[in-house]
Design a protein around this motif. Structure first.
Motif, PDB file in Angstrom:
ATOM      1  N   MET A 264      52.528  43.733  49.097  1.00 50.87           N
ATOM      2  CA  MET A 264      52.034  43.811  47.725  1.00 50.87           C
ATOM      3  C   MET A 264      50.549  44.170  47.749  1.00 50.87           C
ATOM      4  O   MET A 264      49.767  43.598  48.484  1.00 50.87           O
ATOM      5  N   THR A 265      50.164  45.095  46.959  1.00 52.05           N
ATOM      6  CA  THR A 265      48.775  45.536  46.934  1.00 52.05           C
ATOM      7  C   THR A 265      47.864  44.495  46.308  1.00 52.05           C
ATOM      8  O   THR A 265      46.776  44.220  46.800  1.00 52.05           O
ATOM      9  N   TYR A 266      48.306  43.909  45.201  1.00 49.69           N
ATOM     10  CA  TYR A 266      47.437  42.973  44.501  1.00 49.69           C
ATOM     11  C   TYR A 266      47.351  41.665  45.260  1.00 49.69           C
ATOM     12  O   TYR A 266      48.363  41.013  45.529  1.00 49.69           O
ATOM     13  N   ASP A 267      46.152  41.265  45.645  1.00 47.99           N
ATOM     14  CA  ASP A 267      45.922  40.026  46.372  1.00 47.99           C
ATOM     15  C   ASP A 267      45.426  38.971  45.390  1.00 47.99           C
ATOM     16  O   ASP A 267      44.247  38.918  45.050  1.00 47.99           O
ATOM     17  N   LEU A 268      46.338  38.136  44.921  1.00 51.39           N
ATOM     18  CA  LEU A 268      46.004  37.109  43.929  1.00 51.39           C
ATOM     19  C   LEU A 268      44.920  36.186  44.442  1.00 51.39           C
ATOM     20  O   LEU A 268      43.989  35.803  43.720  1.00 51.39           O
ATOM     21  N   TRP A 269      45.015  35.839  45.721  1.00 49.84           N
ATOM     22  CA  TRP A 269      44.083  34.835  46.248  1.00 49.84           C
ATOM     23  C   TRP A 269      42.704  35.413  46.523  1.00 49.84           C
ATOM     24  O   TRP A 269      41.726  34.665  46.608  1.00 49.84           O
ATOM     25  N   ALA A 270      42.616  36.749  46.644  1.00 49.75           N
ATOM     26  CA  ALA A 270      41.281  37.354  46.708  1.00 49.75           C
ATOM     27  C   ALA A 270      40.557  37.159  45.383  1.00 49.75           C
ATOM     28  O   ALA A 270      39.353  36.894  45.332  1.00 49.75           O
TER      29      ALA A 270
ATOM     30  N   ALA B  16      43.215  26.525  51.720  1.00 50.26           N
ATOM     31  CA  ALA B  16      41.836  26.128  52.017  1.00 50.26           C
ATOM     32  C   ALA B  16      41.195  27.111  52.983  1.00 50.26           C
ATOM     33  O   ALA B  16      40.040  27.539  52.803  1.00 50.26           O
ATOM     34  N   SER B  17      41.965  27.524  53.997  1.00 49.06           N
ATOM     35  CA  SER B  17      41.443  28.479  54.972  1.00 49.06           C
ATOM     36  C   SER B  17      41.228  29.844  54.332  1.00 49.06           C
ATOM     37  O   SER B  17      40.211  30.501  54.575  1.00 49.06           O
ATOM     38  N   ARG B  18      42.175  30.262  53.489  1.00 58.53           N
ATOM     39  CA  ARG B  18      42.077  31.581  52.844  1.00 58.53           C
ATOM     40  C   ARG B  18      40.875  31.663  51.922  1.00 58.53           C
ATOM     41  O   ARG B  18      40.193  32.692  51.850  1.00 58.53           O
ATOM     42  N   LEU B  19      40.590  30.579  51.197  1.00 51.32           N
ATOM     43  CA  LEU B  19      39.521  30.590  50.199  1.00 51.32           C
ATOM     44  C   LEU B  19      38.176  30.138  50.751  1.00 51.32           C
ATOM     45  O   LEU B  19      37.158  30.248  50.068  1.00 51.32           O
ATOM     46  N   GLY B  20      38.182  29.596  51.954  1.00 47.19           N
ATOM     47  CA  GLY B  20      36.940  29.107  52.530  1.00 47.19           C
ATOM     48  C   GLY B  20      36.423  27.844  51.857  1.00 47.19           C
ATOM     49  O   GLY B  20      35.212  27.667  51.697  1.00 47.19           O
TER      50      GLY B  20
ATOM     51  N   ALA C   2      36.843  33.818  41.863  1.00 49.04           N
ATOM     52  CA  ALA C   2      36.753  32.942  40.689  1.00 49.04           C
ATOM     53  C   ALA C   2      36.083  31.613  41.015  1.00 49.04           C
ATOM     54  O   ALA C   2      35.249  31.117  40.259  1.00 49.04           O
ATOM     55  N   ILE C   3      36.430  31.030  42.140  1.00 47.66           N
ATOM     56  CA  ILE C   3      35.862  29.714  42.457  1.00 47.66           C
ATOM     57  C   ILE C   3      34.465  29.828  43.043  1.00 47.66           C
ATOM     58  O   ILE C   3      33.707  28.851  43.051  1.00 47.66           O
ATOM     59  N   ALA C   4      34.107  31.033  43.514  1.00 49.13           N
ATOM     60  CA  ALA C   4      32.754  31.218  44.049  1.00 49.13           C
ATOM     61  C   ALA C   4      31.733  31.434  42.940  1.00 49.13           C
ATOM     62  O   ALA C   4      30.525  31.314  43.153  1.00 49.13           O
ATOM     63  N   THR C   5      32.207  31.743  41.737  1.00 49.34           N
ATOM     64  CA  THR C   5      31.328  32.010  40.598  1.00 49.34           C
ATOM     65  C   THR C   5      31.099  30.732  39.813  1.00 49.34           C
ATOM     66  O   THR C   5      32.048  30.049  39.448  1.00 49.34           O
TER      67      THR C   5
END
Length: 506
Positions: free
Chosen positions: A1-7, A52-56, A12-15
């Protein structure tokens, strides 16, 4: 899938968001993904440690977000299995592609998917040639003419010209140019039919707002769109809370039986592209125009928006439903100038008849006011210049030559493996169907390593999941780049790595 929801979740959480904790921002993001249909009943969320690992972020942040979502009833945990979006059964994809977004849901995944992919690949391959974006070839934008037009208009300005306008009617200087263009294309237009705005998206938003005001019983609105089709329009319509019904196309545009099925299914608005459709380059034949008019005529309450976004870069003249008196009063025909003059001018002209014109003008006045008279005059003088006509003539020839070359090279290279290329009668784009089993995201990764950025086709569909398509902006490439990019796509699409493996670029 092209769209990476977790990216998107990571961004969103970094802002910063009003001082809310990270777990609250993550929970809010997942809530919106559920509301907009990106996460559906039965979908499994990543494990706490995986996310947690994916989002840092810390494990505690994800645990707290999941707990908040469970308390709100958005997800449920199953011992030994994981965390799932709540629902009576797993999400299913219907045979007819319909997406019903919740009113006001930020269902804008398509443009974000393309932007995320481009950002990631550009960062990893900064020297790659970008044939992914929808931009026109800068070589054929009339910059010198535009500069002279701006200078001429600014020198003649009076103080009244920069005040609030007495009338919001289009500038006479632009009207004269528009009437000539429409006449050349065989589209019947009277001066009183014309409106000026910023873009097709603005007019689509105005039409949707008008229907929401005047037909509350039809809300949430069902809108029929081409599939594959213009991703920005789909995002905007879902942002309004509309449901989307997809209509399949061939090289001559929307298939009449699919239009009929959409209207019989309750669609109140139809969005059609007469020529050079994005992404497939389909263009109406005279027979197809008649067939579509017959279908629309049999549904007297339906409105149609025609998105003629590439009119002045086109070699074809397919006409408009405006020519059919049975349906002309229900058509909003939009001609924009972003692709062939300058995106930053933000000018589009619409042809709208009688009562619909008055209603739409009222909505525009109440929501947008007027369109800059200064900019209208600039566009008028660019269109009037002989140099512009000469440049557009060369652009049309170049676009046609490059589309043809890309189609020939790609069809020859992909055919044996089961891939194909949609024949495009007009426009900038080449639409590629990859061989069975291919993953467009993986192919795009390998093509980027070969020096070119191309767009995975998933965002041009109503729902995520269409993983076998690519869009190549052949109009923005040189002849040598077309040859090299086509070779890179064929090598990537026919290799084993196109079918298996994980994403290469972090």
């Amino acid at each position: 899938m092209t769209y990476d929801l977790w990216a998107d979740a990571e961004r969103a959480i970094a802002t910063g968001d009003g001082g809310r904790a990270r777990y609250q921002r993550l929970a809010s993001f997942i809530h919106e993904a559920v509301r907009s249909g990106l996460l559906r009943p039965g979908d499994q969320l990543p494990t706490v440690r995986e996310l947690a690992s994916r989002l840092g972020v810390s494990v505690t942040t994800v645990v707290s977000a999941y707990s908040a979502l469970r308390e709100d009833g958005a997800v449920q945990g199953e011992v030994g299995r994981g965390t799932f979006v709540r629902g009576t059964e797993p999400a299913q994809r219907p045979d007819v592609p319909v997406s019903l977004a919740a009113p006001g849901a930020p269902a804008t995944w398509r443009r974000r998917a393309l932007a995320n992919t481009e950002h990631r690949l550009t960062r990893a391959h900064p020297d790659a040639v970008d044939l992914m974006r929808g931009s026109s070839n800068s070589e054929y934008l009339p910059l010198p003419v535009l500069k002279r037009a701006w200078t001429s208009v600014v020198r003649s300005l009076t103080v009244d010209d920069i005040q609030y306008p007495v009338s919001t009617d289009p500038e006479p200087e632009l009207v004269a140019q528009l009437l000539a263009l429409f006449e050349k294309d065989g589209i019947p237009v009277d001066e009183s039919d014309l409106m000026v705005g910023s873009s097709t998206i603005q007019f689509l938003s105005l039409v949707t707002e008008l229907l929401r005001r005047d037909r509350p019983g039809d809300w949430p609105l069902t809108v029929a769109v081409e599939e594959p089709g213009y991703q920005a329009a789909m995002d905007v319509l879902e942002r309004f809370g509309c449901g989307l019904v997809g209509m399949a196309t061939d090289e001559h545009g929307v298939l009449p039986r699919h239009l009929r099925a959409a209207l019989e299914g309750g669609a109140a608005l139809v969005v059609l592209t007469p020529r050079a459709s994005n992404p497939a380059g389909t263009t109406w034949s005279a027979e197809r125009l008649r067939e579509l008019a017959d279908v629309v005529a049999s549904h007297p309450d339906v409105l149609v928006l025609e998105d003629d976004y590439f009119a002045d870069g086109s070699t074809s003249r397919p006409g408009s439903l405006l020519a059919d008196q049975r349906v002309a009063h229900r058509i909003v025909h939009v001609r924009s100038f972003a692709k062939v003059i300058a995106p930053d001018l933000r000018i589009a002209a619409a042809v709208v008849r009688s009562t619909l014109h008055s209603s739409l003008a009222q909505v525009k006045y109440l929501t947008e006011g007027w369109t800059s008279r200064t900019t209208q005059r600039v566009l008028a003088r660019v269109l009037a210049a002989d140099e512009t006509a000469e440049l557009l003539g060369r652009a049309r020839a170049a676009f046609a030559e490059r589309r043809s070359a890309a189609e020939e090279l790609l069809a020859e290279g992909l055919q044996e493996a089961g891939g194909s290329v949609q024949h495009a009668h007009d426009g900038l784009y080449t639409w590629i169907r990859l061989p069975p089993g291919s993953d467009a995201s993986m192919v795009a990764e390998h093509v980027a390593r070969g020096g070119f950025l191309v767009a995975p086709g998933e965002p041009f569909f109503i729902r995520p999941g269409a993983g076998r398509f690519l869009r190549l902006n052949s109009g923005s490439a040189t002849a040598d780049e077309i040859a090299a990019a086509s070779k890179a796509i064929v090598l990537a699409a026919t290799g084993a790595d196109a079918r298996t493996g994980s994403r290469l670029t972090p």
